[in-house]
Design an enzyme around this catalytic site. Structure first.
Site, PDB file in Angstrom:
ATOM      1  N   HIS A   1      45.846  49.337  37.427  1.00  0.00           N
ATOM      2  CA  HIS A   1      47.113  49.559  37.593  1.00  0.00           C
ATOM      3  C   HIS A   1      47.346  51.126  37.709  1.00  0.00           C
ATOM      4  CE1 HIS A   1      51.723  48.520  37.283  1.00  0.00           C
ATOM      5  NE2 HIS A   1      51.249  48.436  38.904  1.00  0.00           N
TER       6      HIS A   1
ATOM      7  N   GLY B   1      54.698  43.970  31.375  1.00  0.00           N
ATOM      8  CA  GLY B   1      55.870  43.183  32.073  1.00  0.00           C
ATOM      9  C   GLY B   1      56.251  41.802  31.226  1.00  0.00           C
ATOM     10  N   THR B   2      55.261  41.215  30.480  1.00  0.00           N
ATOM     11  CA  THR B   2      55.540  39.947  29.741  1.00  0.00           C
ATOM     12  C   THR B   2      56.366  40.346  28.438  1.00  0.00           C
ATOM     13  OG1 THR B   2      53.670  38.867  30.778  1.00  0.00           O
ATOM     14  CG2 THR B   2      54.425  38.114  28.660  1.00  0.00           C
TER      15      THR B   2
ATOM     16  N   ASP C   1      43.996  45.759  32.111  1.00  0.00           N
ATOM     17  CA  ASP C   1      44.420  47.310  32.175  1.00  0.00           C
ATOM     18  C   ASP C   1      44.264  48.229  30.942  1.00  0.00           C
ATOM     19  OD1 ASP C   1      44.679  46.633  34.804  1.00  0.00           O
ATOM     20  OD2 ASP C   1      46.918  46.633  34.563  1.00  0.00           O
TER      21      ASP C   1
ATOM     22  N   VAL D   1      37.468  40.382  41.395  1.00  0.00           N
ATOM     23  CA  VAL D   1      36.284  39.948  40.646  1.00  0.00           C
ATOM     24  C   VAL D   1      36.219  40.403  39.246  1.00  0.00           C
ATOM     25  CG1 VAL D   1      34.872  41.866  41.129  1.00  0.00           C
ATOM     26  CG2 VAL D   1      33.873  39.595  41.117  1.00  0.00           C
TER      27      VAL D   1
ATOM     28  N   THR E   1      45.539  42.150  28.902  1.00  0.00           N
ATOM     29  CA  THR E   1      45.658  42.592  30.427  1.00  0.00           C
ATOM     30  C   THR E   1      44.321  43.518  30.440  1.00  0.00           C
ATOM     31  OG1 THR E   1      46.319  44.308  32.000  1.00  0.00           O
ATOM     32  CG2 THR E   1      46.989  44.805  29.511  1.00  0.00           C
TER      33      THR E   1
ATOM     34  N   MET F   1      40.106  48.407  39.071  1.00  0.00           N
ATOM     35  CA  MET F   1      41.694  48.137  38.638  1.00  0.00           C
ATOM     36  C   MET F   1      41.898  48.962  37.728  1.00  0.00           C
ATOM     37  SD  MET F   1      42.333  44.134  39.293  1.00  0.00           S
ATOM     38  CE  MET F   1      42.755  43.324  40.805  1.00  0.00           C
TER      39      MET F   1
ATOM     40  N   GLY G   1      49.412  38.740  35.610  1.00  0.00           N
ATOM     41  CA  GLY G   1      47.979  38.557  35.901  1.00  0.00           C
ATOM     42  C   GLY G   1      47.190  37.976  34.925  1.00  0.00           C
TER      43      GLY G   1
ATOM     44  N   ARG H   1      30.176  55.069  51.860  1.00  0.00           N
ATOM     45  CA  ARG H   1      30.734  54.045  51.756  1.00  0.00           C
ATOM     46  C   ARG H   1      31.794  53.343  50.778  1.00  0.00           C
ATOM     47  NH1 ARG H   1      28.672  54.007  55.915  1.00  0.00           N
ATOM     48  NH2 ARG H   1      26.790  52.577  56.884  1.00  0.00           N
TER      49      ARG H   1
END
Ligand code: F6P
Length: 374
Positions: free
Chosen positions: A179, A112-113, A135, A298, A133, A177, A12, A291
């Site tokens: 992960h 992952g990379t 994350d 973003v 990342t 976000m 990503g 809500r």
């Protein structure tokens, strides 16, 4: 003879990638007279030999630009989707590395990379990686670049959600976000003053979350902000995941393994879409209008923060220095104000989750934030 180095960005995208490319390139060219070649779209571009010359013109004006000028993809060398099939294309990548007479290949990416780059290192390629990342979940580094920008964006979103939650006397559940780790939700939740923060490392009890919100109501607080990591899960889901993972590990034959794996994937995909469901549950349990806001991509977009530009520049220039000294098979890790090369085998296959005794968790609890477990 001048060294030739290839560079690619994979996984990503993340704010700071261009600053890192620029750092590697400028230090490589200015300090060591290196030639830099960029491969487009991650490992796929290396396989397809799609390149871009990274001369001083190409590296100009990119420090503040978001995304990656090279493009990226989540393609893996040994499982490359080609014509509807997954193929091992490692050999084609090794061939292209040799065709360009590369002295090193620099791979910028997340967990992952690091793994994919390690596979190439095992084929004899001179690899150096950088940890990026939003994350912040790459092992063996203090922090990854991209995290600070995403933290800023998510915090600003929580700030903005306060005024609308307050005006309508609502619960607003905001999905962040990260992960399978809670760094981003926890950091932004504390910085943005969320009342409840839910992270994957601490499975929650929805009734306890509702109780915390009702306690606020009774104390006269007429709104609540719940920051939820996209990977957060209830205690029930955590238990189901554990059972499914055990079934996978204990499967006696292929058929049993497939069944167990399908079950595991079904629970995982249900979990990923569970923030709206949590919002409905909270409305039902508290009787308060609720809500949901899903921040999504973003958080990865736009210009990198000054801290990320600085970090990516430090890592990029340190990387060029390592290539110059012939230190390969390593990730350039962040250690305080400095950097340190860490062998890739110590990085791959690990994920840096939030330790339960991490100071941020203690901070949140001491602030009276509910983490959904007590
Ligand atoms: O790893 C970065 C990340 O943004 C995660 O936080 C998120 O789960 C994932 O990527 C989303 O991936 P994609 O952009 O492929 O949908």
């Amino acid at each position: 003879m001048a060294r030739v180095i290839g560079i690619l960005t994979a996984g990503g995208d993340s704010p700071g990638l261009n600053a890192a490319i620029r750092g590697v390139g400028k230090a490589g060219m200015n300090a060591y007279g290196m030639h830099i070649i960029g491969f487009r779209d991650g490992f796929r571009g290396l396989m397809e030999n799609r390149t871009i010359r990274l001369d001083s013109g190409a590296l100009s004006g990119i420090l503040t630009v978001g995304g990656t000028i090279l493009g990226t993809s989540r393609d893996k060398p040994h499982k490359m989707p080609i014509g509807g099939r997954e193929m091992d294309m490692t050999e084609a990548m090794v061939d292209n590395y040799e065709k360009h007479h590369l002295d090193a290949l620099v791979c910028l990416g997340g967990g992952g990379t690091q793994k994919n780059a390690y596979q190439l290192a095992k084929q004899g390629l001179n690899i150096v990686t950088l940890p990026k990342t939003i994350d912040n979940d790459v092992a063996m580094t203090d922090v990854t670049f991209g995290f600070d920008t995403a933290l800023t964006i998510a915090t600003e979103a929580i700030d903005r959600l306060h005024s609308t939650a307050h005006s309508h006397h609502r619960i607003i559940v905001v999905e962040v976000m990260g992960h399978n780790t809670g760094w981003l939700a926890l950091g932004a939740g504390i910085a943005g003053g969320a009342d409840v923060i839910l992270v994957p490392e601490i499975p929650y009890d929805v009734e306890k979350v509702a109780d915390a919100i009702l306690r606020r109501s009774r104390a006269g607080k007429r709104f609540s902000i719940v920051a939820v990591s996209e990977g957060a899960m209830s205690r029930e889901v955590a238990k189901a995941l554990r059972t499914a993972a055990e079934a996978c590990a204990n499967a006696k034959d292929k058929a049993q393994k497939k069944k167990a794996r399908d079950k595991l994937h079904a629970i995982e995909s249900e979990r990923l879409g569970s923030t709206s469901q949590l919002t409905q549950q909270l409305e039902a349990l508290t009787g308060l209008e609720s809500r949901v806001t899903i921040l999504g991509h973003v958080q990865r977009g736009g210009i990198p923060s000054p801290a990320d530009r600085l970090l990516a520049s430090r890592l990029g220039t340190a990387c060029a220095d390592l290539v110059h000294r012939g230190v390969f098979g390593v990730m350039v890790a962040v250690r305080g104000e400095g950097t340190e090369p860490v062998p890739l085998e110590e990085v791959v296959g690990k994920r840096k989750t939030v330790p339960l005794d991490h100071p941020w968790i203690e901070t949140a609890r001491n602030l009276g934030v509910s983490l959904g477990d007590q």
